[in-house]
Design a protein around this motif. Sequence first.
Motif, PDB file in Angstrom:
ATOM      1  N   GLU A 119       0.801  -1.400  -0.044  1.00  0.00           N
ATOM      2  CA  GLU A 119      -0.120  -0.247  -0.108  1.00  0.00           C
ATOM      3  C   GLU A 119       0.797   1.415  -0.147  1.00  0.00           C
ATOM      4  O   GLU A 119       2.024   1.008   0.662  1.00  0.00           O
ATOM      5  CB  GLU A 119      -0.749   0.282   1.292  1.00  0.00           C
ATOM      6  CG  GLU A 119      -1.618  -1.493   1.466  1.00  0.00           C
ATOM      7  CD  GLU A 119      -1.675  -2.474   1.957  1.00  0.00           C
ATOM      8  OE1 GLU A 119      -1.770  -3.817   1.552  1.00  0.00           O
ATOM      9  OE2 GLU A 119      -0.198  -2.521   2.829  1.00  0.00           O
ATOM     10  N   GLY A 145      -2.739  -1.703  -5.101  1.00  0.00           N
ATOM     11  CA  GLY A 145      -3.490  -0.563  -6.066  1.00  0.00           C
ATOM     12  C   GLY A 145      -4.097  -1.366  -7.400  1.00  0.00           C
ATOM     13  O   GLY A 145      -4.461  -1.776  -7.901  1.00  0.00           O
ATOM     14  N   ALA A 179      -7.328  -2.369   0.833  1.00  0.00           N
ATOM     15  CA  ALA A 179      -6.524  -1.839  -0.591  1.00  0.00           C
ATOM     16  C   ALA A 179      -7.397  -3.043  -1.388  1.00  0.00           C
ATOM     17  O   ALA A 179      -7.893  -2.362  -2.607  1.00  0.00           O
ATOM     18  CB  ALA A 179      -5.036  -1.570  -0.420  1.00  0.00           C
ATOM     19  N   ASP A 183      -9.881  -0.705  -4.079  1.00  0.00           N
ATOM     20  CA  ASP A 183      -9.214  -0.993  -6.039  1.00  0.00           C
ATOM     21  C   ASP A 183     -10.571  -2.148  -6.378  1.00  0.00           C
ATOM     22  O   ASP A 183     -10.134  -1.456  -7.566  1.00  0.00           O
ATOM     23  CB  ASP A 183      -8.207  -0.810  -5.905  1.00  0.00           C
ATOM     24  CG  ASP A 183      -7.070  -0.303  -5.369  1.00  0.00           C
ATOM     25  OD1 ASP A 183      -7.932   1.145  -5.542  1.00  0.00           O
ATOM     26  OD2 ASP A 183      -6.687  -0.599  -4.160  1.00  0.00           O
TER      27      ASP A 183
END
Length: 327
Positions: A119, A145, A179, A183
């Motif tokens: 991340e 992501g 995350a 995404d």
Amino acid sequence: MRRRDFITLLGGAAAWALAARAQQAALPVVGFINGRSAEDAARQGAAFRKGLQEAGYVEGQNVAVEYHWLDGRYDRLPSLAADLVRRRVAVIATPISTPAALAAKAATPTIPIVFGVGEDPVKLGLVASLGRPGGNATGINSFVGEIVAKRLGLLHELVPKAVRIAVLVNPRNAASAEATLRDLPEAARARGLQIRVLNASTSREIDAAFAALEREPADALFIAPDGFFVGRRVQLALLAMRHGIPTSHSARESVEVGALMSYGTDNADMFRQVGVMTGQVLKGAKPADLPVIQSTKFEFVINMITARALGLNVPPTLLARADEVIE
């Protein structure tokens, strides 16, 4: 041998042993923390030591490394980090373990930390900026992501008829779970896919997740990046094959034991890079002045044995894009 000579020899051996222990005690200590199981110690530990050697450090000669493999037991992190801080280790290294990096950062504002995270380390609060970290932490970042969207696309190319995609996340690894779930939905909508989220933090919960898939089937399973899941890769691969479900993982180790595909950071290279930066810090470099490095090596691996068992026809163009095809 005369008694006097024997006593002299014994005394010399004892003195040598004491001197060796004293030398070992005087070595700088690196506290190494990773969320995976000890089964990964050989390969990933070797990659970390290779990085240390590139920076001029050899374990047992001029540095000591204390390894902690969590096997997904992230609840141990606060006490473990506090213990390393109390004993004033020279560096805390947390390759590919965001929970460990966050726990170390929470435990100390002074002891250097070298992390490996998927991340954004700025959003995580680990550094002030990528170019000028400004605190006691720096390391490697792979921006999960961007990887999540590409991995979903590769899975859909492998299983083009898939519409219902189950997503397995570990809620104890909050950064990775958040995350992934931030995404993935947008990437899924762009491809007309439906997402269903499953949670698992233990082996029993992994079994329960597959039982849920039996009751309400999915066309494919997307497994979030997580050290615990990598440590349970054999269990996941066996269950996926038993249920006939294609799976996408973040680590090549999963494909090596029978999962369909993986796309993600070259983990061995990240462990090596964390080792190199750890060595730089041991030499006196300040984390505040060492820019965060972006991973540039990624791997796409396909297991054709599994693909054939699942009845999938893998396009030659996709095989040509793979970094490795396991036959």
